[in-house]
Design an enzyme around this catalytic site. Structure first.
Site, mmCIF file in Angstrom:
data_model
loop_
_atom_site.group_PDB
_atom_site.id
_atom_site.type_symbol
_atom_site.label_atom_id
_atom_site.label_comp_id
_atom_site.label_asym_id
_atom_site.label_seq_id
_atom_site.Cartn_x
_atom_site.Cartn_y
_atom_site.Cartn_z
ATOM 1 N N SER A 106 0.818 -1.211 0.000
ATOM 2 C CA SER A 106 0.000 0.000 0.000
ATOM 3 C C SER A 106 0.854 1.263 0.000
ATOM 4 C CB SER A 106 -0.916 0.014 1.235
ATOM 5 O OG SER A 106 -0.128 0.009 2.411
ATOM 6 N N HIS A 127 -3.021 -3.514 -5.778
ATOM 7 C CA HIS A 127 -3.353 -3.153 -4.405
ATOM 8 C C HIS A 127 -4.838 -3.357 -4.141
ATOM 9 C CE1 HIS A 127 -3.816 0.029 -1.057
ATOM 10 N NE2 HIS A 127 -3.490 -1.140 -0.535
ATOM 11 N N GLU A 139 -6.251 -1.128 -7.126
ATOM 12 C CA GLU A 139 -5.367 -0.181 -7.817
ATOM 13 C C GLU A 139 -4.325 -0.985 -8.589
ATOM 14 O OE1 GLU A 139 -5.330 3.710 -4.883
ATOM 15 O OE2 GLU A 139 -4.093 2.000 -4.312
ATOM 16 N N ASN A 177 -4.438 5.988 -0.874
ATOM 17 C CA ASN A 177 -3.636 6.352 0.305
ATOM 18 C C ASN A 177 -2.901 7.682 0.132
ATOM 19 O OD1 ASN A 177 -4.348 4.303 2.059
ATOM 20 N ND2 ASN A 177 -2.883 2.879 1.182
#
Length: 271
Positions: A106, A127, A139, A177
């Protein structure tokens, strides 16, 4: 990840460090499948679906011995670049030439992992978001060396396991993130300055922005140590970026082992 891949008809081998961990993981997957089938098949939980899915699963404690027959390797181990690179270097020696490697990291750079192998063009990021069976997003990360064919294969795999893929370059935190962590850190700074209480900040973001959790609730859920690890890593990459500045309060809580829900106390206390 293991569960959704098997449920969508892929043959999957789950590798971990011990048989004990693998037994626990398999049991967890069975329980999760029961919950999924209750929703999927409404009043008729489909035992056949669970049986069929479990048939696609095998386990092993020796990654090198099973990688020779794989098309895709998804790494989801500890968030430590050195440990990940060691694993990828080993698997690179035993995997077939066509095998694609992907990391579920991540926060770490995919490019640095790809460079530990001889297959930079067959390396990308996948991800997934927790809990994987429920969360629709994946992702797909493309490094400067990832081939178009590899990228398309990763997108196709994401769709095949029932997810909605989004694409991103190999930038810190990717999309979610990269936006989420600085937002949570800004909430901590707002509280540190005494501009608002953590309770009011959480209520404001839930009722004003429609978020399911406030930033402090989310930090406690994610783990304060995990959040600190991410922000420290980004700060070392871009020390002059104010969004990546460390937080004295976050550092203090981690030092005191108040890591959030998992330890019973973080920004809030839990019974």
């Amino acid at each position: 990840i293991f569960q959704v891949a098997a449920a969508s008809g892929h043959t999957v081998v789950l590798v971990d460090q011990s048989d004990e961990i693998l037994k626990k993981s398999t049991k967890g997957i069975e329980e999760s499948l029961k919950r999924v089938t209750k929703k999927k098949f409404a009043d008729k939980p489909c035992a056949e679906f669970i049986k069929k899915t479990l048939k696609n699963l095998t386990t092993s404690t020796d990654a090198a011995s099973v990688v020779h027959s794989t098309d895709l390797v998804i790494e989801a181990i500890v968030e430590n670049l050195e440990v990940k690179n060691k694993l990828f270097k080993t698997l690179d020696k035993f995997a077939p030439e066509h095998t694609i490697f992907a990391s579920n990291t991540s926060s770490l750079q995919i490019t640095k992992m790809a460079n530990a192998t001889t297959r930079q063009d067959r390396f990308g990021g996948l991800h997934f978001f927790n809990p994987v069976p429920m969360m629709k997003l994946v992702e797909v990360i493309k490094t400067p060396m990832t081939s178009q064919k590899t990228f398309e294969s990763l997108v196709d795999f994401s769709k095949a396991v029932g997810k909605s893929p989004v694409s991103c370059k190999d930038t810190p935190g990717f999309i979610v993130n990269r936006l989420l962590v600085p937002y949570m850190m800004e909430a901590v700074r707002l509280f540190e300055r005494g501009d608002a209480s953590k309770e009011d900040i959480d209520v404001a973001m839930k009722l004003g922005a429609g978020y399911p959790m406030g930033p402090f609730e989310l930090l406690d859920y994610v783990g304060l140590d995990t959040s600190k690890y991410i922000i420290d890593g980004w700060h070392s990459l871009e020390p002059n970026n104010p969004l990546f500045a460390p937080s004295p309060l976050l550092n203090k809580l981690v030092e005191e082992k108040k890591l959030g829900k998992k330890t019973g106390e973080g920004f809030y206390k839990y019974k």
